[in-house]
Design a protein around this motif. Structure first.
Motif, mmCIF file in Angstrom:
data_model
loop_
_atom_site.group_PDB
_atom_site.id
_atom_site.type_symbol
_atom_site.label_atom_id
_atom_site.label_comp_id
_atom_site.label_asym_id
_atom_site.label_seq_id
_atom_site.Cartn_x
_atom_site.Cartn_y
_atom_site.Cartn_z
ATOM 1 N N GLU A 1 0.905 -1.234 0.063
ATOM 2 C CA GLU A 1 -0.055 -0.199 -0.021
ATOM 3 C C GLU A 1 0.903 1.276 0.149
ATOM 4 O OE1 GLU A 1 -2.882 2.207 3.230
ATOM 5 O OE2 GLU A 1 -2.816 0.021 3.273
ATOM 6 N N ILE A 2 1.846 1.314 0.980
ATOM 7 C CA ILE A 2 2.781 2.461 0.841
ATOM 8 C C ILE A 2 3.655 2.725 -0.448
ATOM 9 C CG2 ILE A 2 4.779 3.482 1.961
ATOM 10 C CD1 ILE A 2 3.956 1.816 4.491
ATOM 11 N N VAL A 3 4.046 1.529 -1.045
ATOM 12 C CA VAL A 3 4.793 1.676 -2.010
ATOM 13 C C VAL A 3 3.897 2.218 -3.359
ATOM 14 C CG1 VAL A 3 5.823 0.490 -4.093
ATOM 15 C CG2 VAL A 3 6.569 -0.154 -1.802
ATOM 16 N N LYS A 4 2.604 1.722 -3.594
ATOM 17 C CA LYS A 4 1.776 2.092 -4.475
ATOM 18 C C LYS A 4 1.226 3.490 -4.258
ATOM 19 C CE LYS A 4 -0.074 -2.421 -5.903
ATOM 20 N NZ LYS A 4 -1.359 -3.232 -6.206
ATOM 21 N N SER A 5 1.276 4.079 -2.870
ATOM 22 C CA SER A 5 0.817 5.368 -2.619
ATOM 23 C C SER A 5 1.893 6.417 -3.133
ATOM 24 C CB SER A 5 0.606 5.674 -1.021
ATOM 25 O OG SER A 5 1.954 5.719 -0.417
ATOM 26 N N GLY A 6 2.775 6.075 -3.609
ATOM 27 C CA GLY A 6 3.785 7.285 -4.104
ATOM 28 C C GLY A 6 4.662 7.990 -2.902
ATOM 29 N N SER A 7 4.370 7.516 -1.660
ATOM 30 C CA SER A 7 4.938 8.444 -0.512
ATOM 31 C C SER A 7 6.357 8.045 -0.301
ATOM 32 C CB SER A 7 4.179 7.878 0.615
ATOM 33 O OG SER A 7 4.296 6.576 1.077
ATOM 34 N N LEU A 8 6.929 7.113 -0.984
ATOM 35 C CA LEU A 8 8.249 6.967 -1.248
ATOM 36 C C LEU A 8 8.917 7.550 -2.303
ATOM 37 C CD1 LEU A 8 8.676 3.016 0.019
ATOM 38 C CD2 LEU A 8 8.922 5.282 1.414
ATOM 39 N N GLY A 9 8.294 8.203 -3.018
ATOM 40 C CA GLY A 9 8.692 8.705 -4.215
ATOM 41 C C GLY A 9 9.117 7.611 -5.257
ATOM 42 N N ASP A 10 9.913 7.975 -6.426
ATOM 43 C CA ASP A 10 10.335 6.969 -7.163
ATOM 44 C C ASP A 10 11.351 5.971 -6.689
ATOM 45 O OD1 ASP A 10 8.970 8.207 -9.173
ATOM 46 O OD2 ASP A 10 10.661 9.541 -9.583
ATOM 47 N N GLY B 1 13.362 5.036 -1.925
ATOM 48 C CA GLY B 1 12.755 5.904 -3.065
ATOM 49 C C GLY B 1 13.378 7.464 -2.914
ATOM 50 N N THR B 2 13.035 8.312 -3.710
ATOM 51 C CA THR B 2 13.483 9.578 -3.647
ATOM 52 C C THR B 2 13.055 10.549 -2.687
ATOM 53 O OG1 THR B 2 11.816 10.126 -5.565
ATOM 54 C CG2 THR B 2 13.886 9.399 -6.172
ATOM 55 N N LEU B 3 12.101 10.082 -1.896
ATOM 56 C CA LEU B 3 11.136 10.754 -0.857
ATOM 57 C C LEU B 3 11.518 10.073 0.507
ATOM 58 C CD1 LEU B 3 8.045 11.947 -2.635
ATOM 59 C CD2 LEU B 3 10.196 13.215 -2.341
ATOM 60 N N GLY B 4 11.770 8.772 0.439
ATOM 61 C CA GLY B 4 11.816 8.191 1.705
ATOM 62 C C GLY B 4 12.514 6.744 1.701
ATOM 63 N N ARG B 5 12.340 5.991 2.915
ATOM 64 C CA ARG B 5 13.094 4.905 2.816
ATOM 65 C C ARG B 5 11.988 3.765 3.921
ATOM 66 N NH1 ARG B 5 17.120 2.481 6.189
ATOM 67 N NH2 ARG B 5 17.385 4.451 7.160
ATOM 68 N N GLU C 1 9.356 -0.083 9.614
ATOM 69 C CA GLU C 1 9.940 1.230 9.780
ATOM 70 C C GLU C 1 10.256 2.119 8.590
ATOM 71 O OE1 GLU C 1 12.774 -0.625 13.243
ATOM 72 O OE2 GLU C 1 13.646 0.159 11.424
ATOM 73 N N TYR C 2 9.785 3.433 8.749
ATOM 74 C CA TYR C 2 9.737 4.283 7.708
ATOM 75 C C TYR C 2 10.808 5.281 8.004
ATOM 76 C CZ TYR C 2 7.690 7.885 4.473
ATOM 77 O OH TYR C 2 7.613 8.780 3.496
ATOM 78 N N TYR C 3 11.496 5.665 7.215
ATOM 79 C CA TYR C 3 12.380 6.805 7.325
ATOM 80 C C TYR C 3 12.375 7.944 6.294
ATOM 81 C CZ TYR C 3 14.753 3.168 9.868
ATOM 82 O OH TYR C 3 15.150 2.375 10.973
ATOM 83 N N THR C 4 12.242 9.230 6.948
ATOM 84 C CA THR C 4 12.104 10.294 5.832
ATOM 85 C C THR C 4 12.566 11.522 6.806
ATOM 86 O OG1 THR C 4 10.775 11.580 4.476
ATOM 87 C CG2 THR C 4 9.564 11.016 6.469
ATOM 88 N N ASP C 5 13.434 12.337 6.126
ATOM 89 C CA ASP C 5 14.028 13.724 6.717
ATOM 90 C C ASP C 5 14.758 13.398 8.018
ATOM 91 O OD1 ASP C 5 12.726 15.171 4.955
ATOM 92 O OD2 ASP C 5 10.729 15.306 6.001
ATOM 93 N N GLY C 6 15.461 12.280 7.934
ATOM 94 C CA GLY C 6 16.210 11.754 8.942
ATOM 95 C C GLY C 6 15.609 11.426 10.367
ATOM 96 N N LYS C 7 14.479 11.066 10.251
ATOM 97 C CA LYS C 7 13.602 10.501 11.124
ATOM 98 C C LYS C 7 12.854 9.230 11.034
ATOM 99 C CE LYS C 7 11.842 15.194 12.662
ATOM 100 N NZ LYS C 7 10.674 16.166 12.710
ATOM 101 N N LYS C 8 12.704 8.313 12.077
ATOM 102 C CA LYS C 8 12.068 6.735 12.081
ATOM 103 C C LYS C 8 10.830 6.840 12.503
ATOM 104 C CE LYS C 8 13.286 3.665 14.591
ATOM 105 N NZ LYS C 8 14.190 2.106 15.190
ATOM 106 N N THR C 9 10.008 6.420 11.685
ATOM 107 C CA THR C 9 8.550 6.099 12.281
ATOM 108 C C THR C 9 8.151 4.621 12.181
ATOM 109 O OG1 THR C 9 7.803 8.406 11.514
ATOM 110 C CG2 THR C 9 6.058 6.609 12.027
#
Length: 336
Positions: A136-145, A241-245, A260-268
């Motif tokens: 779901e997360i991959v398809k949403s595009g929230s990770l970018g390309d 991806g270009t927007l997150g990991r 675990e979702y990583y973006t802008d140096g933060k882990k969620t």
């Protein structure tokens, strides 16, 4: 409401795990087990309180009190066992690998269609909540390309003389047993690769003890996939991806894995549902619901996914020279 009556072919470790989790599935009932050893079948039936036990695969396949068979036999038997069950009007959930090659898989699917029977590749990880959430997360595009997928699966196995993992006659090796998880996960994320590169360490018996695979895509994405039965690895997946990991924690393939979702140096930490059991009940529940609703092909693991997976495994084995003696496809009996 009528319950779907399950039978199991095989009495090994995976059969025990599946049987234990089937009790968590509504409208499902495990009624029979079949083995090449009547003693093993009776012991299994006693452990799970089953009314029926058979000392041959044929007897279970012909049993009129069984609606669907879970095939939990060694890799080399998945193809003939599936055909046996389908030819006796049984729906089939076949443990991975679905077959040894694409040719076998295509024959299995074609027979299921001819017989109008449900047939599914038992890629249990695809049904787990954390994996579904990952898709779901991959398809949403929230990770970018998506640019990179890293997937590792490895453990140190005991190289016993009769171990199926080290026996080419049984379709052994790291690729078909555990590397397959890396492969189907990457196919779900990035699709069919445009280029594949492979390196393997082979044993004297002729199986791959370690297998390193790189997928390359024309859009610039790459995947690095490593499997081993000679070393313990951090069995994880990272999707970059270009927007997150996004990271599927070890062991990524089972129900204990977290996201675990990583973006802008933060882990969620992304929470997903956790049920009692090992996690096999999710695929069993799906198959049961398909039968109750007259569905012949899973929408989560469609036949096209099974074919693409087997085609990809065939390409990898052709490039690495991994050949199983029981195969009849001469095109695989060479190094690419």
């Amino acid at each position: 409401m009528k319950k779907i009556r399950w039978g199991i072919l095989g009495t090994g470790t995976i059969a025990h795990k599946f049987a234990a989790d089937l009790k968590f599935v509504e409208n499902a009932e495990l009624v029979a087990v079949g083995s090449r050893s009547l003693e093993n079948a009776k012991s299994f039936a006693k452990e799970f309180d089953l009314p029926l036990s058979f000392g041959s695969y044929e007897e279970l396949a012909k049993c009129i009190d069984v609606d669907i068979v879970y095939i939990a036999t060694p890799n080399n038997l998945h193809y003939p066992n599936t055909l046996l069950c389908l030819n006796n009007a049984k729906a089939v959930l076949c443990e991975k690998p679905f077959a040894l090659n694409e040719k076998q898989a295509s024959e299995m699917i074609e027979l299921a269609r001819q017989k109008n029977l449900f047939l599914m590749d038992a890629l249990w990880t695809k049904f787990l909540p954390h994996y579904q959430k990952m898709i779901e997360i991959v398809k949403s595009g929230s990770l970018g390309d998506i640019k990179v997928v890293l997937a590792n699966f490895g453990f140190k196995a005991n190289a016993e003389p009769n171990s199926r993992l080290f026996n080419p006659e049984l379709g052994g090796g790291s690729l078909m047993d555990i590397g397959i998880y890396n492969i189907f996960t990457t196919l779900d994320i990035l699709g069919k690769p445009d280029e594949i590169n492979v390196n393997v360490n082979s044993t004297e018996q002729g199986i791959d003890e370690q297998c390193a695979v790189v997928f390359k895509y024309n859009n610039g994405a790459m995947a690095s996939l490593f499997s081993s039965i000679s070393a313990n690895l951090g069995t994880e997946v990272e999707i970059c991806g270009t927007l997150g990991r996004l990271k599927l924690t070890s062991p990524f393939y089972d129900s204990t894995s977290c996201l675990e979702y990583y973006t802008d140096g933060k882990k969620t930490l992304i929470e997903t549902e956790k049920e009692e059991g090992l996690g096999y009940q999710y695929e069993a529940r799906h198959a049961t619901n398909c039968l109750m609703n007259g569905i012949k092909e899973s929408e989560i693991v469609p036949h096209s996914d099974s074919i693409l997976l087997m085609q990809t495994l065939d390409r990898i084995r052709s490039l690495s020279g991994i050949v199983f003696p029981t195969e009849q496809d001469s095109n695989l009996n060479r190094k690419a």
